[in-house]
Write a protein that holds these residues in place. Structure first.
Motif, mmCIF file in Angstrom:
data_model
loop_
_atom_site.group_PDB
_atom_site.id
_atom_site.type_symbol
_atom_site.label_atom_id
_atom_site.label_comp_id
_atom_site.label_asym_id
_atom_site.label_seq_id
_atom_site.Cartn_x
_atom_site.Cartn_y
_atom_site.Cartn_z
ATOM 1 N N HIS A 72 0.837 -1.205 0.000
ATOM 2 C CA HIS A 72 0.000 0.000 0.000
ATOM 3 C C HIS A 72 0.874 1.259 0.000
ATOM 4 O O HIS A 72 0.549 2.243 -0.682
ATOM 5 C CB HIS A 72 -0.920 -0.022 1.223
ATOM 6 C CG HIS A 72 -2.044 0.959 1.141
ATOM 7 N ND1 HIS A 72 -2.931 0.990 0.100
ATOM 8 C CD2 HIS A 72 -2.413 1.968 1.986
ATOM 9 C CE1 HIS A 72 -3.818 1.954 0.292
ATOM 10 N NE2 HIS A 72 -3.515 2.571 1.425
ATOM 11 N N LEU A 73 1.989 1.215 0.736
ATOM 12 C CA LEU A 73 2.884 2.366 0.778
ATOM 13 C C LEU A 73 3.497 2.626 -0.599
ATOM 14 O O LEU A 73 3.600 3.789 -1.033
ATOM 15 C CB LEU A 73 3.991 2.118 1.804
ATOM 16 C CG LEU A 73 5.072 3.198 1.925
ATOM 17 C CD1 LEU A 73 4.461 4.528 2.335
ATOM 18 C CD2 LEU A 73 6.142 2.773 2.927
ATOM 19 N N ALA A 74 3.901 1.574 -1.301
ATOM 20 C CA ALA A 74 4.473 1.748 -2.637
ATOM 21 C C ALA A 74 3.447 2.366 -3.582
ATOM 22 O O ALA A 74 3.770 3.279 -4.360
ATOM 23 C CB ALA A 74 4.959 0.404 -3.168
ATOM 24 N N ASN A 81 -2.226 9.323 4.307
ATOM 25 C CA ASN A 81 -2.206 7.867 4.112
ATOM 26 C C ASN A 81 -0.784 7.321 4.135
ATOM 27 O O ASN A 81 -0.518 6.254 4.688
ATOM 28 C CB ASN A 81 -2.880 7.514 2.774
ATOM 29 C CG ASN A 81 -4.380 7.708 2.812
ATOM 30 O OD1 ASN A 81 -4.982 7.725 3.876
ATOM 31 N ND2 ASN A 81 -4.973 7.890 1.641
ATOM 32 N N VAL A 82 0.149 8.054 3.517
ATOM 33 C CA VAL A 82 1.551 7.635 3.528
ATOM 34 C C VAL A 82 2.080 7.606 4.955
ATOM 35 O O VAL A 82 2.759 6.654 5.369
ATOM 36 C CB VAL A 82 2.405 8.577 2.654
ATOM 37 C CG1 VAL A 82 3.893 8.300 2.868
ATOM 38 C CG2 VAL A 82 2.052 8.400 1.182
ATOM 39 N N LEU A 83 1.775 8.637 5.746
ATOM 40 C CA LEU A 83 2.249 8.694 7.124
ATOM 41 C C LEU A 83 1.697 7.542 7.957
ATOM 42 O O LEU A 83 2.398 7.006 8.820
ATOM 43 C CB LEU A 83 1.860 10.035 7.758
ATOM 44 C CG LEU A 83 2.641 11.255 7.254
ATOM 45 C CD1 LEU A 83 2.099 12.531 7.900
ATOM 46 C CD2 LEU A 83 4.120 11.110 7.556
ATOM 47 N N VAL A 84 0.453 7.159 7.720
ATOM 48 C CA VAL A 84 -0.126 6.027 8.459
ATOM 49 C C VAL A 84 0.636 4.743 8.133
ATOM 50 O O VAL A 84 0.942 3.949 9.030
ATOM 51 C CB VAL A 84 -1.629 5.879 8.148
ATOM 52 C CG1 VAL A 84 -2.177 4.577 8.730
ATOM 53 C CG2 VAL A 84 -2.407 7.057 8.701
ATOM 54 N N LEU A 140 -5.634 -3.035 12.266
ATOM 55 C CA LEU A 140 -6.727 -2.052 12.230
ATOM 56 C C LEU A 140 -6.294 -0.781 11.516
ATOM 57 O O LEU A 140 -7.076 -0.178 10.761
ATOM 58 C CB LEU A 140 -7.177 -1.744 13.655
ATOM 59 C CG LEU A 140 -7.910 -2.864 14.397
ATOM 60 C CD1 LEU A 140 -8.191 -2.457 15.843
ATOM 61 C CD2 LEU A 140 -9.225 -3.195 13.690
ATOM 62 N N LEU A 141 -5.051 -0.364 11.741
ATOM 63 C CA LEU A 141 -4.564 0.861 11.099
ATOM 64 C C LEU A 141 -4.483 0.709 9.586
ATOM 65 O O LEU A 141 -4.887 1.620 8.847
ATOM 66 C CB LEU A 141 -3.187 1.226 11.665
ATOM 67 C CG LEU A 141 -3.166 1.808 13.075
ATOM 68 C CD1 LEU A 141 -1.728 1.983 13.553
ATOM 69 C CD2 LEU A 141 -3.899 3.145 13.118
ATOM 70 N N ILE A 142 -3.980 -0.426 9.095
ATOM 71 C CA ILE A 142 -3.869 -0.584 7.653
ATOM 72 C C ILE A 142 -5.252 -0.727 7.032
ATOM 73 O O ILE A 142 -5.510 -0.215 5.919
ATOM 74 C CB ILE A 142 -2.959 -1.777 7.272
ATOM 75 C CG1 ILE A 142 -2.717 -1.811 5.762
ATOM 76 C CG2 ILE A 142 -3.518 -3.096 7.742
ATOM 77 C CD1 ILE A 142 -2.033 -0.592 5.215
ATOM 78 N N ALA A 143 -6.190 -1.387 7.725
ATOM 79 C CA ALA A 143 -7.568 -1.483 7.212
ATOM 80 C C ALA A 143 -8.195 -0.095 7.115
ATOM 81 O O ALA A 143 -8.825 0.255 6.105
ATOM 82 C CB ALA A 143 -8.403 -2.393 8.107
ATOM 83 N N ALA A 144 -8.016 0.717 8.168
ATOM 84 C CA ALA A 144 -8.555 2.072 8.145
ATOM 85 C C ALA A 144 -7.902 2.902 7.052
ATOM 86 O O ALA A 144 -8.572 3.711 6.376
ATOM 87 C CB ALA A 144 -8.343 2.733 9.509
ATOM 88 N N ASP A 145 -6.602 2.697 6.840
ATOM 89 C CA ASP A 145 -5.901 3.461 5.809
ATOM 90 C C ASP A 145 -6.389 3.086 4.417
ATOM 91 O O ASP A 145 -6.519 3.946 3.547
ATOM 92 C CB ASP A 145 -4.394 3.211 5.931
ATOM 93 C CG ASP A 145 -3.582 4.253 5.193
ATOM 94 O OD1 ASP A 145 -3.851 5.450 5.387
ATOM 95 O OD2 ASP A 145 -2.683 3.877 4.422
#
Length: 446
Positions: free
Chosen positions: A98-100, A210-213, A180-185
């Motif tokens: 997701h970050l990429a 989103n990148v910061l998360v 939970l954080l990646i799902a929310a992101d």
């Protein structure tokens, strides 16, 4: 073919690559190659047939999260690891993917690549995608962006995963929080894609969030591995110290028995000398046997006497010459088991280094002295081969890692406890160890 239908396959391939980076060090099941190929093929099929009911932020978020969940039982089929470890690797892999994607999107928006090199297809739309819309520059940038994110993350995490020998990757609550954080992101990113279209500034701000998360999630996971590594080192050091207490008591008992036996045999030798020429041969044989025990040292410290006597006998057994200049009168401030751990590990490491060398290099030199309220321990020995360092200390070369490799960290921890330092150097094939400690009041002998 619509953008989302095509992107499902690409997403699954990227996700499997991301998860694979973290799974690399885990315990594999039998017939791993067949299992891995079969699971990867099955997951690509699942990605292809997963229904697209509607093109909304909520459903598309559900689609990608569901595809992620499908990878978890596949990992279980391939790796013999608890669910917590697999969930850790899955969340970390999804976060990297997701970050990429986010970095590629943000950089593309900032540079306005879509204006410079033509339109950029929307992977989440229902419109048909013409792959010819991608220019060569966009394709190269896309590949490089993903490669750099994956490669940098692998380099960062793999060093921690290498040292995680028992493969317990940490606390489940932090893993769940990261999930939970990646799902929310993912959901927030979809809302951004579908509803933030009017303001370019708002779009970039939300992308940046989103990148910061994602960076925060990776930082949490990395910190978890670091804490696990520190805890393993602390447990190892504590184990060394506990063993030191037991080993010192055992060594003291053995040396006491040797001293008693030595004095008994010494008296017998003296008695034989009074029996005249008939007993000279027996006396000579007895004296030769006693020579091996005449090297038991007297340094002014009973604790130091026990340690050095034990280690000198060990060196004699293994054909190693150990020279010693030791003054133990100023070492009373060092606790018994601490002194045993310091000298015991230092000499044992030296013995291990020289016992495979030619006879002329099977030499260990030890100096112990006091200068005011300072105690100085210096050990020299020959060594051969490369000297691998980990955290400024020699790394263990033993295959079995449980509680091995913690001798040096425990010695450094003891030195620092007494306001001192431990330093090592190597020059001309000679390994040098120096420990300096300062008296910090009455340390006791617990």
């Amino acid at each position: 073919m619509t953008g989302l239908v095509q992107y499902k396959f690409l997403f699954m391939a990227q996700l499997l690559l991301g998860e694979g980076m973290f799974l690399l060090r885990l315990e594999r099941r039998g017939c791993f190659g067949v299992r891995a190929v079969g699971c990867a093929a099955a997951l690509l099929v699942i990605a292809g047939v997963f229904p697209i009911v509607q093109y909304t932020a909520w459903y598309v978020s559900f689609l990608f999260l569901a595809l992620f969940v499908c990878t978890l039982p596949a990992m279980r089929l391939c790796f013999d690891e608890p669910w917590e470890n697999l969930l850790f690797c899955g969340i970390a892999g999804y976060t990297v993917q997701h970050l990429a994607y986010l970095l590629f999107t943000v950089i593309g928006e900032v540079t306005q690549m879509h204006l410079l090199f033509g339109g950029v297809p929307d992977p989440y739309s229902s419109a048909a995608v013409d792959l010819s819309m991608f220019s060569p520059v966009q394709i190269i940038f896309y590949v490089n962006c993903y490669f750099l994110v994956y490669a940098c993350t692998f380099e960062l995490f793999d060093r921690k995963l290498k040292g995680n020998h028992d493969l317990h990757l940490g606390r489940t609550n932090l893993i769940c929080l990261s999930g939970l954080l990646i799902a929310a992101d993912v959901i927030f990113n979809m809302i951004t894609n579908y509803y933030t279209t009017a303001s370019r500034a708002s779009l970039l701000l939300e992308r940046g969030y989103n990148v910061l998360v994602c960076v925060l999630i990776l930082a949490l996971l990395y910190n978890q591995l670091s804490r696990r590594e520190l805890k393993a080192e602390l447990d190892g050091v504590q184990h060394i110290l506990e063993q030191g207490k037991k080993q010192y008591e055992l060594a003291k008992q053995n040396i006491d028995l040797i001293n008693m036996k030595y004095h008994d045999l010494k008296h017998r030798s003296e008695a034989l000398s009074a029996r005249g020429a008939a007993a000279l041969e027996e006396k000579a044989e007895l004296d030769r046997a006693l020579e091996g025990y005449s090297a038991l040292v007297k340094t002014g410290s009973e604790v130091l006497d026990v340690i050095l006597s034990e280690k000198m006998l060990l060196c004699r057994e293994r054909g190693i010459e150990m020279t010693c200049m030791a003054d133990g009168q100023g070492l009373g401030f060092i606790r018994t088991h601490h002194l045993y751990a310091l000298l015991g590990n230092a000499i044992d490491n030296a013995v291990e280094a020289v016992e495979g060398l030619p006879q002329e290099k099977r030499v260990i030199s030890l100096f112990v002295r006091s200068l005011g309220n300072l105690a100085h321990i210096h050990v020299e020995n020959y060594y051969e081969g490369p000297l691998a360092l980990r955290g400024g200390l020699p790394a263990t070369t033993k295959g079995e890692k449980d509680y091995h490799g913690y001798g040096m960290p425990s010695m450094r921890a003891i030195a620092e406890q007494y306001g001192g330092t431990l330093s090592i150097s190597a020059e001309g094939g000679i390994f040098l160890l120096d420990i300096i400690m300062a008296q910090q009041g009455d340390a006791g002998d617990s």
